[in-house]
Design a protein around this motif. Structure first.
Motif, short mmCIF file in Angstrom:
data_model
loop_
_atom_site.label_atom_id
_atom_site.label_comp_id
_atom_site.label_asym_id
_atom_site.label_seq_id
_atom_site.Cartn_x
_atom_site.Cartn_y
_atom_site.Cartn_z
N LEU A 206 1.17 5.03 -13.06
CA LEU A 206 0.74 4.31 -11.97
C LEU A 206 1.72 3.03 -10.85
O LEU A 206 2.74 4.03 -11.05
CB LEU A 206 0.33 3.32 -13.04
CG LEU A 206 -1.07 3.54 -14.06
CD1 LEU A 206 -2.01 3.00 -14.36
CD2 LEU A 206 -1.50 4.97 -13.07
N GLU A 207 1.04 2.95 -9.99
CA GLU A 207 1.39 2.62 -9.26
C GLU A 207 1.93 0.80 -8.79
O GLU A 207 1.58 0.60 -9.78
CB GLU A 207 0.98 2.36 -7.24
CG GLU A 207 0.42 3.48 -6.72
CD GLU A 207 -0.37 4.32 -7.88
OE1 GLU A 207 -0.93 4.46 -8.06
OE2 GLU A 207 -0.28 5.76 -7.93
N THR A 208 3.19 0.70 -8.00
CA THR A 208 3.69 -0.76 -7.95
C THR A 208 3.11 -1.29 -7.17
O THR A 208 1.92 -0.89 -6.42
CB THR A 208 5.06 -0.67 -7.05
OG1 THR A 208 5.53 -0.67 -5.90
CG2 THR A 208 6.24 0.03 -8.34
N GLU B 91 3.24 -0.51 -3.74
CA GLU B 91 2.90 1.12 -3.36
C GLU B 91 1.25 0.84 -3.01
O GLU B 91 0.62 1.21 -2.40
CB GLU B 91 2.94 1.85 -4.54
CG GLU B 91 4.44 2.02 -4.41
CD GLU B 91 4.97 3.58 -5.98
OE1 GLU B 91 6.08 3.99 -5.80
OE2 GLU B 91 4.17 2.56 -7.16
N TYR B 92 0.25 -0.18 -3.74
CA TYR B 92 -0.71 0.27 -3.61
C TYR B 92 -0.96 -1.12 -2.46
O TYR B 92 -1.84 -0.44 -1.65
CB TYR B 92 -1.08 -1.29 -4.72
CG TYR B 92 -2.00 -0.73 -5.89
CD1 TYR B 92 -2.41 1.06 -6.02
CD2 TYR B 92 -0.96 -0.47 -7.36
CE1 TYR B 92 -2.75 1.64 -7.49
CE2 TYR B 92 -1.32 -0.77 -8.44
CZ TYR B 92 -2.00 0.81 -8.03
OH TYR B 92 -2.53 1.56 -9.92
N ARG B 93 -0.27 -1.59 -2.24
CA ARG B 93 0.19 -2.05 -0.65
C ARG B 93 0.17 -1.07 0.48
O ARG B 93 -1.01 -0.82 1.37
CB ARG B 93 0.53 -3.56 -0.70
CG ARG B 93 0.74 -4.63 0.59
CD ARG B 93 1.54 -6.26 0.98
NE ARG B 93 1.69 -6.18 -0.95
CZ ARG B 93 2.43 -6.93 -1.41
NH1 ARG B 93 3.21 -6.29 -1.63
NH2 ARG B 93 1.70 -7.46 -2.93
N THR C 231 -11.36 3.23 -12.37
CA THR C 231 -11.26 2.94 -14.03
C THR C 231 -9.89 2.00 -13.61
O THR C 231 -10.03 1.53 -14.97
CB THR C 231 -10.17 3.95 -14.75
OG1 THR C 231 -9.25 4.84 -13.98
CG2 THR C 231 -11.16 5.07 -14.37
N ASP C 232 -9.75 1.27 -12.92
CA ASP C 232 -8.85 -0.17 -12.47
C ASP C 232 -8.69 -0.64 -11.04
O ASP C 232 -9.12 -0.06 -10.33
CB ASP C 232 -7.43 0.41 -12.86
CG ASP C 232 -6.61 1.89 -12.41
OD1 ASP C 232 -7.21 2.43 -12.55
OD2 ASP C 232 -5.46 1.48 -12.39
N GLU C 233 -8.80 -2.12 -11.33
CA GLU C 233 -8.59 -2.72 -9.18
C GLU C 233 -7.50 -2.67 -9.62
O GLU C 233 -6.52 -3.84 -9.95
CB GLU C 233 -9.11 -3.94 -9.90
CG GLU C 233 -10.59 -3.52 -10.10
CD GLU C 233 -11.45 -5.07 -11.09
OE1 GLU C 233 -11.41 -5.49 -10.61
OE2 GLU C 233 -13.23 -4.86 -11.01
N1 HPA Z 1 -3.37 5.27 -9.94
C1 HPA Z 1 -3.60 6.29 -9.63
N2 HPA Z 1 -4.05 6.50 -10.52
C2 HPA Z 1 -4.30 6.27 -11.25
C3 HPA Z 1 -5.35 4.96 -11.36
C4 HPA Z 1 -3.92 4.50 -10.57
O1 HPA Z 1 -4.12 3.20 -10.32
N3 HPA Z 1 -5.96 4.59 -12.60
C5 HPA Z 1 -6.42 6.25 -12.19
N4 HPA Z 1 -5.70 7.10 -11.62
#
Ligand code: HPA
Length: 277
Positions: free
Chosen positions: A196-198, A201-203, A238-240
Motif C-alpha cells: 500500500l502507499e506511503t 504517495e497518497y498525497r 476498502t480503506d480510507e
Molecule cells: N492502495 C492500493 N491498492 C489498494 C488500496 C490502497 O490503499 N486499497 C485497496 N487496494
C-alpha cells in the motif's frame, strides 16, 4: 517479441474454450474482482472451467482470487465471467495479465464489466463505499500494448477519450438510484503494488487528480478499448487513504470492507447486465 508470440496463446486458449463451450453467445464479460465474488451465485452456471484447464492461461496466485472462468446466464443474459484476475505484483507481465481479456474478446464479448478493491483518497469517500470509474490514470510504469501491434486486434495508438462507456455509466447510476445505493464517482489510479502507499504517495496521487488507488483494472481496460469493447468498472473503497489521518491497513481489513459492500455491488452489476439483454 513477435506478433505471433502475442496472438498464439490467445488463439490456443480461445480454441480450447470454443471446443468446450461451442459457439458462446455471451457478449458480456465480467471480471469478478474483490467485492464481486458472490455475483457467481446469481449466475445460472452452464460450465465452470478452472484456469489450469485452459491452455496459455496464467494461474491466480492470490488467495482471495479463485481461478475459474464461469459460463452461464445472469438475469437471462449469457455471460462469461472471470472469477479471479491477474496482477502485475504476482510477477506476470502486462501482456499476461490482460490475455484473458483478449480471449474473452476472441469469444465474442463486446462489453466488459469490472470490479476491484481500491483505497479511497477523496475525503468525501468512506470505507465500503462504491465508486463508479469515470476515468483512470495509468501509473503502473508498463503498458499491455507495448511490442508489435496486432492490427486485427486494434490500432497502434488507441483513443482513450472515453475509457468508461457513458451509456453503461448511466445504467449504473440509474440502478444505484433505484436501489437507494450510494454510488460515488471518480478517477482511479493504477499502481503496481503490492505494498500500500506511503502518506507522501497518497498525497501525490490525490494531487494528480485521482480519487481512488488500486493495483488492477487499468491494463484490462486499455486492452479492452484496444479491441473496441465497451467498459464499465466499479471500485469498492476498502480503506480510507487520507495522508494526515492514515491508519495501518491489513489485507483482512480490505477483505472485510469488500465483503460489506458486496451485496450492493452485486445488485448494481446485475441491474447493469439486465440492461444488456
Ligand atoms: N492502495 C492500493 N491498492 C489498494 C488500496 C490502497 O490503499 N486499497 C485497496 N487496494
Amino acid at each position: 517479441m513477435t506478433a505471433d508470440d502475442l496472438t498464439r496463446p490467445v488463439q490456443e486458449a480461445a480454441d480450447a474454450l470454443r471446443q468446450r463451450l461451442g459457439d458462446s453467445p455471451a457478449r458480456v464479460g465480467i471480471i469478478l474482482g474483490t467485492g464481486l465474488g458472490k455475483l457467481v451465485d446469481e449466475i445460472e452456471v452452464q460450465d465452470s472451467i478452472r484456469y489450469d484447464e485452459i491452455p496459455s492461461m496464467p494461474l491466480s496466485t492470490v488467495e482471495s482470487h479463485v481461478g475459474r472462468l464461469i459460463y452461464g446466464t445472469l438475469r437471462g443474459v449469457p455471460v462469461l465471467a472471470m472469477q479471479g484476475r491477474f496482477h502485475l505484483y504476482e510477477g506476470y507481465s502486462a501482456h499476461e495479465i490482460t490475455r484473458p481479456v483478449r480471449v474473452l474478446a476472441a469469444l465474442g464479448v463486446e462489453t466488459l464489466l469490472i470490479s476491484n478493491a481500491a483505497g479511497g483518497m477523496n475525503p468525501l469517500f468512506q470505507r465500503a463505499d462504491l465508486m463508479l470509474l469515470t476515468d483512470h490514470i495509468n501509473l503502473q510504469g508498463v503498458n499491455p500494448l507495448t511490442g508489435p501491434n496486432v492490427d486485427e486486434w486494434g490500432p497502434r495508438f488507441p483513443d482513450m477519450s472515453e475509457p468508461y462507456d457513458e451509456d453503461l455509466r448511466q445504467s449504473a447510476e440509474a440502478a444505484a438510484l433505484k436501489r437507494g445505493v450510494k454510488l460515488q464517482q471518480g478517477v482511479y489510479v493504477a499502481v503496481e503494488g503490492p505494498n500500500l502507499e506511503t502518506r507522501a504517495e497518497y498525497r501525490f496521487l490525490r494531487t494528480i487528480g485521482a480519487d481512488a488507488v488500486g493495483m488492477s483494472t487499468v491494463p484490462e481496460v486499455i486492452v479492452a478499448k484496444h479491441m473496441g469493447l465497451r467498459c464499465m468498472a466499479i471500485s469498492v473503497i476498502t480503506d480510507e487513504c487520507f495522508p494526515d489521518a492514515l491508519e495501518p491497513v491489513s489485507i483482512a481489513d480490505v477483505l472485510t470492507a469488500a465483503a460489506e459492500a458486496e451485496p450492493r455491488l452485486t445488485q448494481i452489476m446485475g441491474d447493469v447486465v439486465e440492461t444488456l439483454a
